[in-house]
Design a protein around this motif. Structure first.
Motif, short mmCIF file in Angstrom:
data_model
loop_
_atom_site.label_atom_id
_atom_site.label_comp_id
_atom_site.label_asym_id
_atom_site.label_seq_id
_atom_site.Cartn_x
_atom_site.Cartn_y
_atom_site.Cartn_z
N VAL A 1 0.85 -1.21 0.00
CA VAL A 1 0.00 0.00 0.00
C VAL A 1 0.88 1.25 0.00
CG1 VAL A 1 -1.67 1.32 1.38
CG2 VAL A 1 -1.98 -1.14 1.09
N ILE A 2 1.95 1.22 0.78
CA ILE A 2 2.87 2.37 0.85
C ILE A 2 3.41 2.67 -0.56
CG2 ILE A 2 5.16 3.06 1.72
CD1 ILE A 2 4.41 1.55 4.35
N LYS A 3 3.75 1.58 -1.28
CA LYS A 3 4.29 1.73 -2.63
C LYS A 3 3.23 2.29 -3.59
CE LYS A 3 6.85 -1.11 -5.76
NZ LYS A 3 7.05 -2.51 -6.10
N VAL A 4 2.05 1.68 -3.53
CA VAL A 4 0.97 2.07 -4.44
C VAL A 4 0.59 3.55 -4.25
CG1 VAL A 4 -1.50 1.68 -4.95
CG2 VAL A 4 0.06 -0.27 -4.71
N PHE A 5 0.54 3.98 -3.01
CA PHE A 5 0.15 5.37 -2.73
C PHE A 5 1.33 6.35 -2.86
CE2 PHE A 5 -3.64 3.40 -1.18
CZ PHE A 5 -4.62 4.37 -1.23
N GLY A 6 2.50 5.81 -3.16
CA GLY A 6 3.68 6.67 -3.33
C GLY A 6 4.06 7.41 -2.05
N ILE A 7 3.92 6.71 -0.93
CA ILE A 7 4.24 7.35 0.37
C ILE A 7 5.76 7.29 0.60
CG2 ILE A 7 3.95 7.09 2.88
CD1 ILE A 7 1.06 6.08 2.25
N ASN A 8 6.35 8.47 0.86
CA ASN A 8 7.81 8.53 1.03
C ASN A 8 8.25 8.63 2.49
OD1 ASN A 8 8.20 8.65 -1.78
ND2 ASN A 8 7.63 10.82 -1.73
N GLY A 9 7.30 8.71 3.36
CA GLY A 9 7.66 8.80 4.78
C GLY A 9 6.41 8.64 5.62
N ILE A 10 6.57 8.05 6.82
CA ILE A 10 5.41 7.85 7.70
C ILE A 10 5.75 8.36 9.09
CG2 ILE A 10 3.99 6.08 8.84
CD1 ILE A 10 3.86 4.52 6.37
N ILE A 11 4.79 9.08 9.66
CA ILE A 11 4.94 9.51 11.05
C ILE A 11 3.92 8.72 11.87
CG2 ILE A 11 4.76 11.46 12.65
CD1 ILE A 11 5.81 13.20 10.28
N VAL A 12 4.45 7.93 12.79
CA VAL A 12 3.60 7.04 13.60
C VAL A 12 3.34 7.69 14.96
CG1 VAL A 12 3.55 4.79 14.76
CG2 VAL A 12 4.48 4.97 12.45
N LEU A 13 2.06 7.80 15.30
CA LEU A 13 1.69 8.33 16.61
C LEU A 13 1.20 7.18 17.46
CD1 LEU A 13 -0.50 11.40 15.50
CD2 LEU A 13 1.97 11.25 15.60
N GLY A 14 1.86 6.90 18.57
CA GLY A 14 1.38 5.80 19.41
C GLY A 14 2.35 5.47 20.52
N GLY A 15 2.11 4.31 21.13
CA GLY A 15 2.95 3.87 22.23
C GLY A 15 4.02 2.89 21.76
N ASP A 16 4.54 2.09 22.68
CA ASP A 16 5.68 1.23 22.32
C ASP A 16 5.32 0.18 21.27
OD1 ASP A 16 4.13 -0.06 24.16
OD2 ASP A 16 5.81 -0.85 25.35
N GLY A 17 4.07 -0.31 21.28
CA GLY A 17 3.65 -1.26 20.26
C GLY A 17 3.72 -0.61 18.88
N SER A 18 3.18 0.58 18.77
CA SER A 18 3.22 1.32 17.49
C SER A 18 4.66 1.58 17.07
CB SER A 18 2.49 2.66 17.62
OG SER A 18 1.18 2.46 18.08
N PHE A 19 5.52 1.86 18.04
CA PHE A 19 6.93 2.14 17.73
C PHE A 19 7.63 0.88 17.21
CE2 PHE A 19 8.49 6.31 19.75
CZ PHE A 19 7.31 6.95 19.44
N LYS A 20 7.23 -0.29 17.72
CA LYS A 20 7.83 -1.53 17.21
C LYS A 20 7.46 -1.70 15.75
CE LYS A 20 8.08 -3.75 21.67
NZ LYS A 20 7.24 -4.37 22.67
#
Ligand SMILES: Nc1ncnc2c1ncn2[C@@H]1O[C@H](COP(=O)(O)OP(=O)(O)OP(=O)(O)O)[C@@H](O)[C@H]1O
Ligand SMILES: O=P(O)(O)OC[C@H]1O[C@](O)(CO)[C@@H](O)[C@@H]1O
Length: 304
Positions: free
Chosen positions: A73-92
């Motif tokens: 999906v990241i490739k298809v949407f041409g996403i070049n960077g992601i900012i993740v908001l969350g706790g340690d699970g999200s960070f993993k």
């Protein structure tokens, strides 16, 4: 969390970057729930609790198949960077994406304040404020009836919400997973308070330490003081964020975008000694959260 979303989107637009919002966390990433965002998408949200992007817990993202779908999906949407908001699970999850070559930043958003590398996580002080306000209200009825009241707060494996709200609410006892508790000591405090004419008695209990109803029974048996239980629950996860949470969110959101623009990846944003900082997300996840024993001691001294 909304203040962080707003900061990320506005900073990206300020820097002439196209930005999309991924709905429902990793679940939405896998399912391509992705929306173009503009300046108005984040209008009038800085003071609102929750998250306009919504949230989820995604088992599928943790499977090889699900992760592959996310990368696709990241490739298809041409996403070049992601900012993740969350706790340690999200960070993993963010670390996994960074390792797979997706430029990724993590902003610590959890009420639990259980991430060792940062002094505070976004949402924590808002939850503390809610818990402290509830304690104040319960204290009124505790006084009126001459009861003891146990208030169970959230935090998963962290006692920080209990500690901070307990101190703010002037609790007589604070029970947290990090410090072994002694029921006899809790009962003694209740009796001591009663003997010197105290009408209220507040015990803040972090979730997961023990069954609050069993604790109430023990206190009642040991002190002869009628004891009631309130479980605050999800009320701690909503409501108008405190100014401090909004400020941290604004600063970290801006910095996260700037770090991506500088070509960095796999970084965790945080706050140390009132300054926004960032470090490698792997290192960040390895730093063990230390419980503030000094503050716990303060609570004990003040509630003598
Ligand atoms: N080890 C892991 N590897 C990859 N992804 C993970 C891992 N652990 C968790 N995740 C993903 O991150 C999501 C969020 O994690 P989790 O449910 O633990 O919440 P959190 O980010 O720690 O925040 P909260 O404070 O709300 O619990 C999970 O639903 C899962 O999709
Ligand atoms: O809302 P859920 O999925 O039951 O999760 C509750 C957990 O999430 C938190 O609210 C945030 O991590 C914890 O304090 C609590 O243990």
């Amino acid at each position: 969390m909304n203040a962080a979303i707003r900061a990320v989107i506005r900073t990206a637009i300020f820097n002439n970057i196209n930005i999309v919002g991924i709905k429902q966390g990793y679940e939405g990433l896998i399912n391509g729930e992705i929306e173009e965002m503009n300046l108005s998408s984040v209008a009038d949200i800085i003071h609102r609790g929750g998250t306009i992007l919504r949230s989820s817990r995604s088992e599928e993202f943790m499977t090889e198949e699900g992760f592959k779908r996310a990368l696709n999906v990241i490739k298809v949407f041409g996403i070049n960077g992601i900012i993740v908001l969350g706790g340690d699970g999200s960070f993993k999850g963010a670390r996994k994406l960074a390792n797979a070559g997706v430029p990724t930043m993590g902003i610590p958003c959890t009420i639990d304040n259980d991430m060792g590398y940062t002094d505070y996580t976004i949402g924590f002080f808002t939850a503390v404020e809610t818990a402290a306000e509830a304690i104040g209200k319960i204290r009124d009825t505790s006084t009126s009836h001459g009861r003891a009241n146990i208030i169970e707060v959230m935090g998963r494996n962290s006692g920080d919400i209990a500690l901070y709200s307990g101190i703010s609410g002037g609790a007589e006892s604070i029970i947290v997973p990090e410090i072994k508790f002694n029921i006899d000591e809790v009962i003694k405090r209740a009796i001591r308070g009663r003997n010197r004419g105290k009408l209220h008695h507040i015990i803040v209990l972090a979730e997961g330490v023990g069954n609050p109803y069993d604790l109430a029974e023990d206190i009642k048996e040991g002190s002869d003081i009628d004891t009631r239980v309130t479980i605050l629950g999800h009320v701690q996860r909503g409501g108008t964020p405190t100014s401090f949470d909004r400020i941290m969110a604004s600063e970290m959101g801006r910095r996260a975008v700037e770090l991506l623009l500088e070509g960095k990846s796999g970084r965790a944003l945080g706050i140390k000694c009132n300054k926004v900082m960032d470090l490698d997300i792997i290192e960040a996840l390895d730093i063990e959260k230390k419980f503030n024993e000094e503050m716990y001691e303060t609570a004990k001294i003040l509630s003598i």
